[in-house]
Structure formats: C-alpha cells, structure tokens
Design a protein around this motif. Structure first.
Motif, short mmCIF file in Angstrom:
data_model
loop_
_atom_site.label_atom_id
_atom_site.label_comp_id
_atom_site.label_asym_id
_atom_site.label_seq_id
_atom_site.Cartn_x
_atom_site.Cartn_y
_atom_site.Cartn_z
N ALA A 192 41.31 36.03 30.76
CA ALA A 192 40.23 36.10 31.73
C ALA A 192 40.83 36.14 33.13
O ALA A 192 41.96 35.69 33.34
CB ALA A 192 39.31 34.89 31.58
N ALA A 193 40.06 36.67 34.07
CA ALA A 193 40.60 36.84 35.41
C ALA A 193 39.54 36.54 36.47
O ALA A 193 38.34 36.70 36.23
CB ALA A 193 41.13 38.26 35.60
N THR A 194 40.03 36.11 37.62
CA THR A 194 39.16 35.91 38.77
C THR A 194 39.97 36.27 40.01
O THR A 194 41.18 36.06 40.06
CB THR A 194 38.63 34.47 38.84
OG1 THR A 194 37.58 34.37 39.78
CG2 THR A 194 39.74 33.48 39.20
N GLU A 195 39.30 36.81 41.02
CA GLU A 195 40.02 37.29 42.19
C GLU A 195 40.41 36.17 43.15
O GLU A 195 39.68 35.19 43.34
CB GLU A 195 39.13 38.28 42.97
CG GLU A 195 39.15 39.69 42.43
CD GLU A 195 38.46 40.66 43.37
OE1 GLU A 195 37.22 40.61 43.47
OE2 GLU A 195 39.16 41.46 44.01
N TYR A 196 41.58 36.36 43.76
CA TYR A 196 41.99 35.59 44.93
C TYR A 196 41.93 34.08 44.72
O TYR A 196 41.36 33.35 45.53
CB TYR A 196 41.14 35.96 46.14
CG TYR A 196 41.19 37.41 46.50
CD1 TYR A 196 40.04 38.18 46.54
CD2 TYR A 196 42.40 38.03 46.79
CE1 TYR A 196 40.09 39.53 46.86
CE2 TYR A 196 42.46 39.38 47.11
CZ TYR A 196 41.29 40.11 47.14
OH TYR A 196 41.35 41.44 47.47
N TYR A 197 42.48 33.60 43.65
CA TYR A 197 42.54 32.16 43.42
C TYR A 197 43.99 31.73 43.45
O TYR A 197 44.80 32.22 42.69
CB TYR A 197 41.90 31.78 42.09
CG TYR A 197 42.02 30.30 41.80
CD1 TYR A 197 42.78 29.85 40.74
CD2 TYR A 197 41.40 29.36 42.63
CE1 TYR A 197 42.92 28.50 40.48
CE2 TYR A 197 41.53 28.01 42.38
CZ TYR A 197 42.30 27.58 41.30
OH TYR A 197 42.42 26.24 41.08
N SER A 198 44.30 30.78 44.34
CA SER A 198 45.69 30.36 44.51
C SER A 198 45.91 28.90 44.16
O SER A 198 46.96 28.34 44.49
CB SER A 198 46.12 30.61 45.96
OG SER A 198 45.29 29.89 46.85
N GLY A 199 44.93 28.29 43.50
CA GLY A 199 45.07 26.88 43.16
C GLY A 199 46.05 26.64 42.04
O GLY A 199 46.46 27.56 41.32
N SER B 52 46.08 28.04 29.40
CA SER B 52 47.00 28.13 30.53
C SER B 52 46.40 29.04 31.59
O SER B 52 45.52 29.85 31.30
CB SER B 52 48.35 28.70 30.06
OG SER B 52 49.27 28.78 31.14
N CYS B 53 46.89 28.90 32.82
CA CYS B 53 46.43 29.78 33.88
C CYS B 53 47.55 29.98 34.89
O CYS B 53 48.50 29.18 34.97
CB CYS B 53 45.19 29.24 34.56
SG CYS B 53 45.40 27.61 35.29
N ILE B 54 47.43 31.06 35.65
CA ILE B 54 48.41 31.39 36.68
C ILE B 54 47.67 31.89 37.90
O ILE B 54 46.67 32.60 37.80
CB ILE B 54 49.42 32.44 36.14
CG1 ILE B 54 50.56 32.68 37.12
CG2 ILE B 54 48.72 33.74 35.76
CD1 ILE B 54 51.73 33.45 36.50
N ALA C 15 43.93 35.90 39.71
CA ALA C 15 44.46 34.82 38.89
C ALA C 15 43.99 35.06 37.47
O ALA C 15 42.86 35.53 37.26
CB ALA C 15 43.93 33.48 39.39
N ILE C 16 44.82 34.78 36.51
CA ILE C 16 44.41 34.96 35.12
C ILE C 16 44.58 33.66 34.34
O ILE C 16 45.33 32.76 34.74
CB ILE C 16 45.19 36.09 34.43
CG1 ILE C 16 46.68 35.77 34.33
CG2 ILE C 16 44.96 37.42 35.12
CD1 ILE C 16 47.43 36.76 33.45
N ALA C 17 43.85 33.58 33.27
CA ALA C 17 43.90 32.42 32.39
C ALA C 17 43.82 32.89 30.95
O ALA C 17 43.28 33.95 30.66
CB ALA C 17 42.77 31.45 32.71
#
Length: 126
Positions: free
Chosen positions: A97-104, A49-51, A33-35
């Motif tokens: 910025a990024a974080t792994e495996y986030y689907s919220g 924003s984030c996706i 997921a990135i923001a």
C-alpha cells in the motif's frame, strides 16, 4: 493515480526466504511511502512493515523484526519486502500500500494508505 502490483509470493519451507515485489505505475514511487500488510485466514489485516517517502525511515511489526527487510528502488519504481527465516505463522496474503509524502518513522493506520495492490499469497509449510 498510483497502481500497485505485488509478486513474489509462493510456497516455502519453514526457515526459507522470499522476496516480495510491489511494482508501481501511474506515478513515481519516489514521492510515496509504502507499507506491507498481511491478512491470514480468519484474522484481521495487520501491518508488517513500512518505509518513508525518502526511504530513510523504516518500521517493523515486532513479529517480523530481524527477519524481514523493507526497501524501495525509486529508479525501478518498485518496493520490496525481503522475508527470511519464515515461519508457518507468516502464512497470509501480503498487500503493499502507498501514501504520498509521508516522512514519519512509524506506520500509518491502513485507512491512511490510499493505493493498494491486489495481494500475493505466501504459504510457509512443510
């Protein structure tokens, strides 16, 4: 580890548009997921924003809703922030910025994004 490099910033007139890119290397963006965050002079960094990892869920700060659009292209390993109808108050350094495996469907606190780019300056001025 994921490395992120932003590009696409610059000087633009009020009402203009820019598209920021966030190029990833070291891993595939498909799992991340990135923001986008921004920090204006003298102000705290704030989320824009984030996706989600899948790309199916997005969220926006109220100040940019209807003007900005976030996306990511897993084939190009790149995230994007399309910014339209820019205002002087959008002036800031923009970070991806990024974080792994986030689907919220909401953006995480910035402390939960573990990989960051170096930032790109966006200046909206006449």
């Amino acid at each position: 580890q994921l490395q992120l490099v932003e590009s696409g910033g610059g000087l633009v007139l009020p009402g203009g548009s820019l598209r920021l890119s966030c190029a990833a290397s070291g891993s595939t963006l498909e799992y991340y997921a990135i923001a986008w965050f921004r920090q204006a002079p003298g102000k705290e960094r704030e989320v824009v924003s984030c996706i989600s990892s899948s790309g199916g869920k997005t969220s926006y700060a109220d100040s940019v809703k209807g003007r900005f659009a976030i996306s990511k292209d897993n084939a190009k390993n790149t995230g994007y922030l399309q910014m339209n109808s820019l205002k002087p108050e959008d002036t800031a350094v923009y970070y991806c910025a990024a974080t792994e495996y986030y689907s919220g469907s909401y953006c995480l606190d910035q402390t939960e994004y573990y990989d960051w780019g170096q930032g790109t300056q966006v200046t909206v001025s006449s």
